[in-house]
Design an enzyme around this catalytic site. Structure first.
Site, PDB file in Angstrom:
ATOM      1  N   GLU A   1       2.601   5.143  -4.043  1.00 27.80           N
ATOM      2  CA  GLU A   1       2.585   6.099  -5.159  1.00 27.80           C
ATOM      3  C   GLU A   1       3.899   6.918  -5.309  1.00 27.80           C
ATOM      4  OE1 GLU A   1      -1.054   4.683  -3.953  1.00 27.80           O
ATOM      5  OE2 GLU A   1       0.166   5.996  -2.717  1.00 27.80           O
TER       6      GLU A   1
ATOM      7  N   ASP B   1       0.848  -1.194   0.000  1.00 31.62           N
ATOM      8  CA  ASP B   1       0.000   0.000   0.000  1.00 31.62           C
ATOM      9  C   ASP B   1       0.885   1.246   0.000  1.00 31.62           C
ATOM     10  OD1 ASP B   1      -2.283   1.532   0.113  1.00 31.62           O
ATOM     11  OD2 ASP B   1      -2.665   1.180   2.246  1.00 31.62           O
TER      12      ASP B   1
ATOM     13  N   ASP C   1      -9.245   3.794  -1.850  1.00 33.36           N
ATOM     14  CA  ASP C   1     -10.107   4.235  -0.749  1.00 33.36           C
ATOM     15  C   ASP C   1     -11.391   4.866  -1.273  1.00 33.36           C
ATOM     16  OD1 ASP C   1      -8.024   3.367   0.784  1.00 33.36           O
ATOM     17  OD2 ASP C   1      -7.306   5.361   1.347  1.00 33.36           O
TER      18      ASP C   1
END
Length: 875
Positions: free
Chosen positions: A418, A415, A548
């Site tokens: 980015e 996770d 999300d």
């Protein structure tokens, strides 16, 4: 073969203004053209266009062309082949070119045309810019066609891209609940779909930040922050031909282990191990299938990667829990983030992943290129692995191995990749280590570092051309700088690579490193890695979830579009957080969401810290909806697994827009609220609060209810039909003309489904032929090689044939049951006096059968009929 030599070139009449003039044109082979571009006009608003460029056109396959514009005077950034291959079948395999190339020399423009219908697929405008920090190229698209792709974003209007919109590709940590703004990934791929169904596509092979603007006049303009122009054009003419060609370039989706197709349960907020234990028990008590238990960052000690909290999640207790899961044929997947705590000397903290990282020199460096860049994520001050550093994969594998020895996880969830950063600045430091981090959940995400821009005019962090990063979120409507809450673009990677060029690659490079490590750790088992950030080629290594989202009906509808978009992008294992991640879900929304998510390739319930519980057993109606929908998924598991194999072997898509299967049916082009699995299952969910019926579009043909074979089939001429849909029910239909390898009993786990016998479903459509496939392997080996079974099935009124195409499986390694206990034929005519026979080789068997309401049921229990034998059926 037809030649593409200069006599075929067309001189196009275009406006008399251009940035460049073409010279030194040469056909280096019948399929490769090169030239020089020079004499640019000084009209670049963001820099000075380079005086001299190299231009090339090459056919890589019959239906795939590549156009490159490069700088002969210096080595500019290109995506390394080790990260994303640029290869495809070589020119020697070009036998019947589907594309031709034409150009005008002055002003320079070029066109790529489809040979079969003379359709112009890419027609560049004279405005070509090529400066150190700004490149642009544009094309005119058909005005009446729909445009798809260009991700990642959650889109408000539906799947088709509206004219007059800009799509920014710069990966960032922004909730998918925010619509019409750049999110976690960059996918500069587009597909054009005409009302007639004719399609073509394009791919800009660039990892640099970019804006893709679809103009009101149907022009598509790419504006790129550096690198080179490297464009692929795919001829089609069907949508599936476009995506197959694209996937052949970036790499077909990886084949997932069978267990990963089971249902997954997670949440951020299982505050102690007993919470997760109780949840697993809750699913069992409610008789809802569950294969995988997940842990979010709650399990960590101080939010440190590769640790367990000694009090709330003791490693030995987690290990014992995982052993129980494994004994019950269930699995365990935990989360890991890329940020490694930057330990301050004053802390007296022994954190080996940090020590190893410093010793192995594997962290991204700051703007000065000497010290590791310091950002902040959940642990507090952090450094980030540099995936270009040759030691990084050794480092990552070593940390995962040590962690795996504590509790034997089966997959990994990567996770925040980015990369997410709670701070913004070119150089940050921890000047208050006594209070940074705070180690309090309500303040841990607030930046406690001191950050500054030591070069405020640095054009890597603040380029002259500002892509639309964060636009749509900022109140003033302006873009945020590239370094906003991520690693600054001026940061340095190994080998002179800058974050400016490599930013969009981080998630996929981490996912690949994790997948490779898992193959090593598990002794050659197929890895399951779930990653939030992605880039073209990601599906070749890992899965993805849509991020999300929020517990709203809007997000539910958007999930269908996003999952299907990612199928176009070459990611077959994709799903959304069922019931919604942000906010409190509710009974009705959760019931309807499981009726969607149960049929997405990746199926997981997940929500956030502090939100109300939303496990399916919380509400009786949701539990019933889950038993029905997931029960159907588990019975159809081998069908889904076969689709995943076809994606891996042939570049096909698993979850599909209706128009992927019915491109010539214009009415199907806008059916964004429905989706198909392969070509044979059509899901028509309820997406509105309070609705007890749903309108769906049914393409021409016969459609049978997957839940009730005796129900009157839908015989559509291509029309919208309103169907009843009680809260616990979802409409799933089987296409007439298909044969599905269903299982007698889906059970509670994927192992239950695999060990259940087959009940083949034959859906006839009058006298038209029916076809289907079954793929079987050991469900988990990374290197299957030739140890698999492929079976083809065909049928028509009165007869069915099951033929072994290839059998390297040889009777069944692993847990699979190859017995056929039943065959169901819907749409069958009346059985004749001869009854029903099954022929295996020379052995003719009379079998028990019954027929009622147009449904013929064959009972083959105990007959010894197996899919790996090949057999025929007559009635």
């Amino acid at each position: 073969m037809p030649s593409l030599l200069p006599p075929l070139l067309l001189l196009l009449l275009l406006p008399l203004s251009s940035s460049y003039t073409l010279s030194n044109a040469s056909w280096d082979s019948p399929t490769a053209f090169s030239a020089t571009l020079s004499d640019p006009t000084p009209n670049n608003p963001y820099g000075t266009n380079l005086d001299l460029l190299d231009f090339s056109f090459e056919l890589l396959a019959d239906d795939t062309a590549r156009v490159r514009v490069t700088d002969p005077g210096s080595s500019r950034w290109e995506i390394p082949e080790s990260v994303l291959s640029s290869t495809a079948p070589g020119a020697e395999s070009v036998a019947s070119p589907a594309l031709s190339f034409s150009y005008t020399a002055e002003p320079f423009t070029f066109s790529v045309t489809r040979a079969s219908d003379s359709a112009v697929l890419f027609s560049s405008s004279p405005e070509l810019h090529y400066s150190p920090g700004y490149l642009s190229i544009s094309t005119s698209l058909p005005v009446d066609a729909a445009l798809f792709g260009l991700g990642e974003s959650s889109t408000t209007p539906g799947a088709a891209i509206p004219k007059g919109t800009t799509h920014t590709m710069w990966a960032r940590d922004m909730a998918a609940a925010e619509f019409d703004t750049n999110l976690y990934a960059s996918h500069p791929f587009f597909l054009s779909l005409a009302p007639t169904g004719s399609s073509f596509g394009g791919f800009l092979r660039s990892s640099n930040g970019l804006d893709a603007t679809y103009g009101d006049d149907a022009t598509l303009k790419f504006e790129v922050l550096g690198g080179i122009l490297d464009l692929y054009v795919f001829a089609g003419p069907s949508p599936s031909a476009v995506t197959r060609a694209y996937h052949s370039i970036i790499g077909n989706p990886t084949l997932q282990p069978l267990w990963a197709l089971g249902f997954h349960q997670c949440r951020y907020g299982y505050t102690k191990l007993q919470d997760m234990i109780d949840v697993v028990k809750g699913y069992a008590a409610a008789a809802i299938p569950l294969d995988i238990a997940w842990l979010d960052i709650d399990y960590m000690s101080r939010w440190l990667d590769f640790t367990y909290d000694d009090e709330l999640f003791p490693a030995e207790d987690v290990s014992a829990f995982v052993d129980e899961l494994h004994a019950n044929n269930q699995r365990y997947v935990p989360i890991v983030d890329p940020g490694i705590l930057a330990v301050d000397e004053s802390w007296d903290l022994d954190y080996q992943p940090y020590v190893d990282g410093i010793e192995m020199d594997i962290f991204v460096k700051d703007i000065n290129g000497e010290e590791p860049y310091m950002g902040q994520v959940w642990p507090g001050p952090t450094h980030f692995p540099d995936w270009f550093q040759p030691n990084s994969t050794e480092y990552w594998t070593m940390q995962l191995k040590k962690w795996h020895s504590l509790a034997a996880f089966d997959g990994v969830w990567v996770d925040m990749n980015e990369v997410s950063n709670f701070c913004t600045g070119q150089v940050c430091s921890n000047q208050d280590p006594a209070n940074c981090p705070t180690l309090q959940v309500d303040t841990q995400t607030q930046c406690c570092l001191v950050c500054e821009d030591v070069e405020p005019d640095n054009e890597l962090d603040y380029p002259k051309f500002a892509i639309g990063n964060d636009v749509g979120i900022n109140d003033d409507g302006h873009a945020s700088p590239l370094l906003f809450k991520t690693i600054p673009s001026s940061a340095q990677h190994y080998g002179g690579v800058t974050e400016y060029d490599a930013h969009n690659l981080h998630g996929t490079m981490e996912a690949k490193a994790t997948a490779d490590a898992m193959i090593d750790i598990t002794g050659g088992k197929r890895p399951f890695v779930l990653s939030r950030s992605s880039f073209p080629g990601h599906g070749n290594h890992a899965a993805h979830w849509t991020g999300d989202n929020a517990a709203t009906w809007k997000d539910l509808g958007a999930s269908i579009v996003t999952v299907n978009n990612f199928a176009l992008f070459g990611l077959s294992m994709v799903g959304a957080d069922i019931c919604g991640f942000i906010g409190d879900s509710n009974e009705e929304l959760c019931a309807r969401w499981v009726e969607v998510g149960a049929f997405h390739p990746f199926s997981r319930n997940h929500n956030t810290f502090g939100a109300a519980p939303q496990e399916f057993f919380v509400w009786d109606t949701v539990a019933e909806a889950a038993r029905r929908s997931l029960g159907m998924r588990y019975k159809a598991l081998q069908f889904m697994y076969t689709l995943m194999w076809k994606a891996n072997a042939f570049g096909e898509t698993v979850s599909r827009f209706l128009w992927m299967n019915y491109p010539e049916d214009e009415a199907a082009h806008g059916a964004d609220g429905q989706f198909m699995l392969g070509s044979d299952l059509l899901i028509t969910p309820v997406l509105e609060d309070g609705a007890r019926e749903v309108e769906g579009y049914f393409p021409k043909g016969t459609w049978y209810s997957a839940f009730d074979y005796a129900k009157e089939p839908i015989r559509s001429e291509g029309e919208k039909i309103t169907l009843p849909a009680e809260l616990e029910e979802v409409n799933v239909h089987v296409r007439g003309g298909s044969i599905l390898p269903m299982k007698v009993d889906g059970g509670m786990t994927t192992v239950d489904s695999a060990t259940s016998a087959y009940e083949l479903l034959v859906a006839l459509d009058g006298d038209a032929p029916c076809v289907g496939d079954i793929y079987v392997d050991d469900n988990e080996s990374a290197d299957v090689g030739d140890k698999y079974l492929h079976v083809s099935m065909s049928a028509k009124q009165g007869a069915m044939a099951v033929d072994v195409v290839y059998d390297g499986y040889k009777g069944g390694q692993g847990e699979n049951n190859v017995a056929v206990d039943g065959i169901v034929v819907v749409g069958a005519g009346e059985v004749g006096e001869a009854g029903v026979t099954v022929t295996v080789g020379k052995d003719v068997k009379e079998v028990k059968w019954s027929q009622e309401d147009g449904v013929l049921r064959l009972d083959l229990t105990g007959t010894g009929v197996q899919i790996d034998q090949g057999f025929g059926v007559a009635w």
